[in-house]
Scaffold this active site. Structure first.
Site, PDB file in Angstrom:
ATOM      1  CD  GLU A  55      -1.421  -2.378   1.953  1.00 24.60           C
ATOM      2  OE1 GLU A  55      -0.193  -2.646   1.875  1.00 24.60           O
ATOM      3  OE2 GLU A  55      -2.230  -3.080   2.571  1.00 24.60           O
ATOM      4  CB  CYS A  95      -0.450  -3.514   8.236  1.00 25.25           C
ATOM      5  SG  CYS A  95       0.540  -2.097   7.725  1.00 25.25           S
TER       6      CYS A  95
HETATM    7  N1  THU Z   1       2.325  -6.485   3.915  1.00 21.11           N
HETATM    8  C1  THU Z   1       1.869  -5.563   3.007  1.00 21.11           C
HETATM    9  O1  THU Z   1       2.513  -5.320   1.983  1.00 21.11           O
HETATM   10  N2  THU Z   1       0.695  -4.936   3.273  1.00 21.11           N
HETATM   11  C2  THU Z   1      -0.079  -5.159   4.372  1.00 21.11           C
HETATM   12  O2  THU Z   1      -1.061  -4.474   4.578  1.00 21.11           O
HETATM   13  C3  THU Z   1       0.260  -6.245   5.284  1.00 21.11           C
HETATM   14  C4  THU Z   1       1.625  -6.814   5.135  1.00 21.11           C
HETATM   15  C5  THU Z   1       3.608  -7.152   3.647  1.00 21.11           C
HETATM   16  C6  THU Z   1       4.714  -6.722   4.560  1.00 21.11           C
HETATM   17  C7  THU Z   1       5.634  -7.918   4.506  1.00 21.11           C
HETATM   18  O3  THU Z   1       6.494  -7.744   3.392  1.00 21.11           O
HETATM   19  C8  THU Z   1       4.711  -9.080   4.243  1.00 21.11           C
HETATM   20  O4  THU Z   1       3.474  -8.535   3.804  1.00 21.11           O
HETATM   21  C9  THU Z   1       4.470  -9.956   5.462  1.00 21.11           C
HETATM   22  O5  THU Z   1       4.023  -9.200   6.529  1.00 21.11           O
END
Ligand code: THU
Length: 147
Positions: A55, A95
């Site tokens: 994001e 997240c």
């Molecule tokens: N991740 C994202 O790219 N976006 C989110 O909203 C949740 C988590 C990624 C971060 C990390 O590279 C992987 O997912 C595992 O947490």
């Protein structure tokens, strides 16, 4: 773009993630009020805490392409890599940190940005908005009391 096309864009973007540590590939597609679409994917680092979410990557692209204030929809999809591309049954919601960043864009536009959360295989989709995912969030308005 319609929902299916945006989800397909987010899933395709996830294939460009750099995620050798978690092996969890996330893609994000952001659509502007004018129908322009940008994408991003997560990018990890050997120094784990420096990893960037999909994001955040797409929000940066959106700022460069048309400006955060024009964001209308954010679409996220994530999962593992299978022989047929992105896989996974569980929808991926942004997240907490990414919710905060999307809230900043929502403040600029004064709209409740729509957020579609898809599973890796694209079969499951949840529809949310930034205010439903981050109720009572801390935003630029709170800083007005700084004096
Ligand atoms: N991740 C994202 O790219 N976006 C989110 O909203 C949740 C988590 C990624 C971060 C990390 O590279 C992987 O997912 C595992 O947490």
């Amino acid at each position: 773009m319609n929902d299916d096309e945006l989800i397909a864009s987010a899933r395709a973007a996830a294939l460009k993630a750099y995620a050798p540590y978690s092996r969890f590939h996330v893609g994000c597609a952001i659509e502007s009020v004018d129908g322009e679409v940008v994408t991003g994917a997560n990018m990890e680092n050997a120094c784990y805490r420096l990893g960037i979410c999909a994001e955040q990557s797409a929000l940066t692209a959106a700022q460069h392409a048309f400006g955060l204030q024009k964001i209308m929809r954010v679409v996220v999809a994530g999962g593992g890599l299978g022989v047929d591309g992105l896989q996974g049954e569980h929808t991926v919601t942004p997240c907490g940190g990414c919710r905060q960043s999307i809230l900043e864009a929502a403040h600029l536009s004064g709209t409740d940005i729509e957020i579609l959360c898809a599973s890796g295989d694209g079969q499951e989709v949840e529809q949310h908005s930034i205010h439903s995912l981050l109720p009572s969030g801390f935003g630029p308005n709170n800083l007005e009391d700084a004096g």
